[in-house]
Design a protein around this motif. Structure first.
Motif, PDB file in Angstrom:
ATOM      1  N   LYS A  20       7.541  10.837   5.239  1.00 45.98           N
ATOM      2  CA  LYS A  20       6.435   9.938   5.646  1.00 45.98           C
ATOM      3  C   LYS A  20       6.879   8.483   5.496  1.00 45.98           C
ATOM      4  O   LYS A  20       6.635   7.652   6.357  1.00 45.98           O
ATOM      5  CB  LYS A  20       5.206  10.182   4.763  1.00 45.98           C
ATOM      6  CG  LYS A  20       4.479  11.469   5.077  1.00 45.98           C
ATOM      7  CD  LYS A  20       3.236  11.573   4.199  1.00 45.98           C
ATOM      8  CE  LYS A  20       2.912  13.039   3.969  1.00 45.98           C
ATOM      9  NZ  LYS A  20       2.340  13.300   2.658  1.00 45.98           N
ATOM     10  N   ARG A  21       7.534   8.184   4.349  1.00 50.41           N
ATOM     11  CA  ARG A  21       7.964   6.798   4.090  1.00 50.41           C
ATOM     12  C   ARG A  21       8.911   6.309   5.185  1.00 50.41           C
ATOM     13  O   ARG A  21       8.868   5.141   5.574  1.00 50.41           O
ATOM     14  CB  ARG A  21       8.714   6.712   2.754  1.00 50.41           C
ATOM     15  CG  ARG A  21       7.837   6.836   1.539  1.00 50.41           C
ATOM     16  CD  ARG A  21       8.702   6.754   0.299  1.00 50.41           C
ATOM     17  NE  ARG A  21       7.943   7.062  -0.892  1.00 50.41           N
ATOM     18  CZ  ARG A  21       8.335   7.907  -1.834  1.00 50.41           C
ATOM     19  NH1 ARG A  21       9.484   8.535  -1.733  1.00 50.41           N
ATOM     20  NH2 ARG A  21       7.580   8.122  -2.880  1.00 50.41           N
ATOM     21  N   SER A  72       0.297   3.533  -4.090  1.00 51.44           N
ATOM     22  CA  SER A  72      -0.238   4.734  -3.445  1.00 51.44           C
ATOM     23  C   SER A  72      -0.455   5.870  -4.432  1.00 51.44           C
ATOM     24  O   SER A  72      -1.319   6.712  -4.234  1.00 51.44           O
ATOM     25  CB  SER A  72       0.672   5.186  -2.305  1.00 51.44           C
ATOM     26  OG  SER A  72       1.913   5.586  -2.823  1.00 51.44           O
ATOM     27  N   GLU A  88       0.808  -1.231   0.000  1.00 51.99           N
ATOM     28  CA  GLU A  88       0.000   0.000   0.000  1.00 51.99           C
ATOM     29  C   GLU A  88       0.830   1.263   0.000  1.00 51.99           C
ATOM     30  O   GLU A  88       0.410   2.289  -0.510  1.00 51.99           O
ATOM     31  CB  GLU A  88      -0.927  -0.002   1.220  1.00 51.99           C
ATOM     32  CG  GLU A  88      -2.149  -0.867   0.987  1.00 51.99           C
ATOM     33  CD  GLU A  88      -3.153  -0.730   2.099  1.00 51.99           C
ATOM     34  OE1 GLU A  88      -4.008   0.167   1.985  1.00 51.99           O
ATOM     35  OE2 GLU A  88      -3.073  -1.505   3.064  1.00 51.99           O
ATOM     36  N   THR A  89       2.039   1.202   0.603  1.00 52.01           N
ATOM     37  CA  THR A  89       2.844   2.424   0.688  1.00 52.01           C
ATOM     38  C   THR A  89       3.814   2.572  -0.479  1.00 52.01           C
ATOM     39  O   THR A  89       4.540   3.555  -0.554  1.00 52.01           O
ATOM     40  CB  THR A  89       3.645   2.452   2.017  1.00 52.01           C
ATOM     41  OG1 THR A  89       4.307   1.196   2.144  1.00 52.01           O
ATOM     42  CG2 THR A  89       2.752   2.709   3.207  1.00 52.01           C
ATOM     43  N   ASP A 149       7.032  -4.190  -2.502  1.00 50.92           N
ATOM     44  CA  ASP A 149       7.212  -4.715  -1.138  1.00 50.92           C
ATOM     45  C   ASP A 149       7.385  -6.229  -1.054  1.00 50.92           C
ATOM     46  O   ASP A 149       7.745  -6.748  -0.015  1.00 50.92           O
ATOM     47  CB  ASP A 149       5.986  -4.349  -0.281  1.00 50.92           C
ATOM     48  CG  ASP A 149       6.053  -2.900   0.187  1.00 50.92           C
ATOM     49  OD1 ASP A 149       7.074  -2.234  -0.091  1.00 50.92           O
ATOM     50  OD2 ASP A 149       5.086  -2.437   0.819  1.00 50.92           O
ATOM     51  N   LYS A 184       8.862   6.652   8.178  1.00 50.89           N
ATOM     52  CA  LYS A 184       8.143   6.094   9.335  1.00 50.89           C
ATOM     53  C   LYS A 184       7.369   4.837   8.946  1.00 50.89           C
ATOM     54  O   LYS A 184       7.411   3.827   9.634  1.00 50.89           O
ATOM     55  CB  LYS A 184       7.166   7.134   9.885  1.00 50.89           C
ATOM     56  CG  LYS A 184       7.918   8.295  10.527  1.00 50.89           C
ATOM     57  CD  LYS A 184       6.986   9.239  11.247  1.00 50.89           C
ATOM     58  CE  LYS A 184       7.771  10.460  11.697  1.00 50.89           C
ATOM     59  NZ  LYS A 184       7.398  11.670  10.976  1.00 50.89           N
ATOM     60  N   LYS A 185       6.671   4.910   7.796  1.00 48.01           N
ATOM     61  CA  LYS A 185       5.778   3.801   7.420  1.00 48.01           C
ATOM     62  C   LYS A 185       6.504   2.636   6.753  1.00 48.01           C
ATOM     63  O   LYS A 185       6.193   1.474   6.983  1.00 48.01           O
ATOM     64  CB  LYS A 185       4.719   4.316   6.430  1.00 48.01           C
ATOM     65  CG  LYS A 185       3.624   5.129   7.070  1.00 48.01           C
ATOM     66  CD  LYS A 185       2.581   5.359   6.003  1.00 48.01           C
ATOM     67  CE  LYS A 185       1.431   6.186   6.504  1.00 48.01           C
ATOM     68  NZ  LYS A 185       0.627   6.682   5.400  1.00 48.01           N
ATOM     69  N   ASN A 186       7.427   2.929   5.839  1.00 49.49           N
ATOM     70  CA  ASN A 186       8.072   1.884   5.046  1.00 49.49           C
ATOM     71  C   ASN A 186       9.458   2.380   4.607  1.00 49.49           C
ATOM     72  O   ASN A 186       9.646   2.782   3.453  1.00 49.49           O
ATOM     73  CB  ASN A 186       7.179   1.563   3.829  1.00 49.49           C
ATOM     74  CG  ASN A 186       7.625   0.315   3.094  1.00 49.49           C
ATOM     75  OD1 ASN A 186       8.702  -0.215   3.357  1.00 49.49           O
ATOM     76  ND2 ASN A 186       6.803  -0.152   2.170  1.00 49.49           N
ATOM     77  N   SER A 208      15.533   3.011   9.903  1.00 51.15           N
ATOM     78  CA  SER A 208      14.647   4.068  10.418  1.00 51.15           C
ATOM     79  C   SER A 208      15.434   5.055  11.271  1.00 51.15           C
ATOM     80  O   SER A 208      15.279   6.268  11.144  1.00 51.15           O
ATOM     81  CB  SER A 208      13.565   3.472  11.307  1.00 51.15           C
ATOM     82  OG  SER A 208      12.567   2.970  10.529  1.00 51.15           O
TER      83      SER A 208
END
Ligand code: HAM
Length: 495
Positions: free
Chosen positions: A216-217, A76, A70-71, A280, A219-221, A200
């Motif tokens: 944003k990525r 997206s 999804e990311t 992914d 943090k999420k991916n 991260s």
């Protein structure tokens, strides 16, 4: 035409429908490139035992959300998605669908739905399909592009990954492309989390240098930051931790084995510890393919002309049982661009041996029949029946590079003859129509009918013929070659 009609035509002309931005027409002049690539892909598929598969253009969006991720940019930002209309007489809710952006997830869905797990494993399939991604258009990046791909499902061994890369390397070489293959491992669910934590943490220190999306990525991916297309993000991750330092023992062993097999066959890979690919689903082996020379010249900014890797967790993510897999796909338009940019000669698809020219209605009829007869017997023959004048027809014959033109006019029809014109010397000779084929066979360097018969002979007979040919045999012998180079013994278009 009335003023009103003129105005209406002008208006229609002004707002005539145009090709959509990011889309591309494939024009006839490029056909030889498409056929050239397709024939190399066919050969690889045959040599390595792949069967053809094709999946629908539309799939449930969920398929790509759960596989590509999804990311990921592909899901997206770039998915062409919409709801199917709900049928009037039904309670069904319109399904959200997407134009497929890639082939691997669809192939795995088909494998699971068709119970291909019950076939002998691994299942090896290849495809040649259009993909859709709503990307920012630029040279080599289209909103609809075509890919060929190879997927091997149901096998975990590193040898399979290596053989896939060997096959891919040999395929590019057979097209005349000099490529380099960056390679990495993405680890597995046991070792990757450790790496993601370290990544991260690192990205946290670079936050100011990252683009808004990458913040944003991160943090999420965080892996997706590694394949961001922005230059500043590229620079920011140059010293990022490398996944190879975090691999668990089984992943490390797997990767080392793949590299050892590649070394065995001298495949020019390049260890690329930040290669994450944009999807992914990858586990363990990942790789891409770039043109060697231009890549160095242009500082590595060139688009990949292929990419792939292992995806052992994909089947479970889309709701199936555990099915390991490995595969690759390549952008056909990008390969064609590379062939052109590197001036690689590509065989002409229009090369013919014989042209049939006709003058007058009677001759047209006879020429029409002759064309069908010759084609049916396997001769390589061309015509230009819509032209009436001899000079226009000879001009066309010259363009096609034929050896002989057969000329049929009123006189020849009455006499039962045909003129054979040698196109290089211009010498013309009248022959009896009944002797035409024997005459042509004598004149052509490689008598087509005889060649067809020879091709149909069994190998022993062919060997005996070669021995009879004496010297011929030694002339054609060559050293066995591991990676076959392009254009050996093929006709090449010189225009
Ligand atoms: P991908 O790297 O996203 O991988 O795409 C494969 C190839 O398609 C790229 O290397 C590139 O040559 C071409 N390509 C991608 N996007 C575009 C575009 N917008 N315009 C022109 N060409 C493009 C996959 O799709 C994976 N399914 C590959 C794979 C197969 N992995 C395992 N099996």
């Amino acid at each position: 035409m009335s003023t009103e009609a003129k105005q209406s035509t002008k208006k229609k002309k002004k707002d005539a429908p145009k090709l959509l931005r990011g889309f591309k027409d494939t024009m006839p002049e490029d056909q030889k490139y498409w056929e050239f690539v397709l024939s190399a892909v066919y050969k690889a598929a045959r040599d390595y035992g792949f069967s053809y598969i094709e999946t629908p253009v539309l799939e449930e969006s969920r398929l790509f959300e759960r596989s590509v991720g999804e990311t990921s940019d592909i899901v997206s930002k770039e998915l062409f998605r919409f709801n199917l209309p709900t049928p009037e007489d039904s309670d069904e809710v319109g399904v959200e669908v997407a134009l497929r952006p890639e082939g691997t997830a669809s192939v795995m869905r088909a494998y699971l739905e068709h119970g291909m797990i019950n076939q002998p494993q691994p299942v090896k399939v290849w495809y040649w399909m259009s993909m859709f991604r709503y990307e920012r258009p630029q040279a080599g990046r289209y909103r609809q592009h075509n890919q060929f791909g190879f997927e091997i499902l149901g096998d975990t061994t590193p040898l399979i990954d290596a053989q896939l890369i060997i096959m891919v390397y040999s395929l590019y070489r057979s097209l005349g492309l000099d490529v380099v293959i960056p390679i990495n491992s993405m680890g597995d669910p046991d070792c990757r989390p450790g790496y993601l934590n370290a990544l991260s943490e690192f990205l946290g220190t670079k936050s100011k240098l990252l683009c808004e999306d990458c913040r944003k990525r991160a943090k999420k991916n965080p892996l997706r930051v590694l394949d961001c297309k922005q230059e500043t993000c590229h620079e920011a991750v140059a010293d990022a931790p490398q996944i190879l330092d975090f691999l668990c023992e089984p992943c490390k062993d797997h990767f080392v084995s793949v590299l050892e097999y590649l070394d065995e066959l001298d495949v020019p890979y390049a260890l690329s510890p930040h290669l994450a690919r944009g999807l992914d689903y990858y586990t363990r082996t990942t790789f891409e393919v770039y043109i060697k020379k231009n890549d160095q010249e242009e500082g590595g900014k060139l688009h990949a002309i292929g990419g792939g890797g292992r995806y052992d967790g994909l089947a479970e993510n889309i709701g199936g049982r555990e099915v390991p897999g490995t595969g690759m796909a390549a952008g056909i338009e990008r390969i064609i661009l590379a062939l052109k940019e590197n001036n690689i000669p590509v065989p002409s698809i229009h090369k013919r041996d014989i042209f049939i020219a006709q003058l007058g209605n009677e001759a047209k009829r006879k020429a029409l029949r002759l064309f069908e007869e010759m084609r049916g017997r396997g001769w390589s023959v061309a015509e230009s029946f819509s032209k009436d004048g001899l000079s226009a027809q000879l001009e066309r014959a010259n363009k096609l590079g034929v050896q002989f033109t057969l000329i049929l006019g009123q006189k020849e029809i009455l006499d039962g003859t045909v003129i054979i014109r040698d196109m290089s010397s211009g010498i013309q000779e009248e022959v009896n129509y009944t002797k035409l084929f024997t005459e042509l066979e004598k004149r052509l360097a490689q008598p087509t009918v005889a060649k067809v018969l020879l091709d149909e002979q069994n190998p022993e007979e062919q060997e005996a013929d070669m021995e009879d040919a004496g010297e011929e045999e030694t002339t054609h012998k060559s050293e066995p070659q591991l990676f076959e180079d392009h254009n050996h013994g093929k006709e090449v278009d010189t225009d």
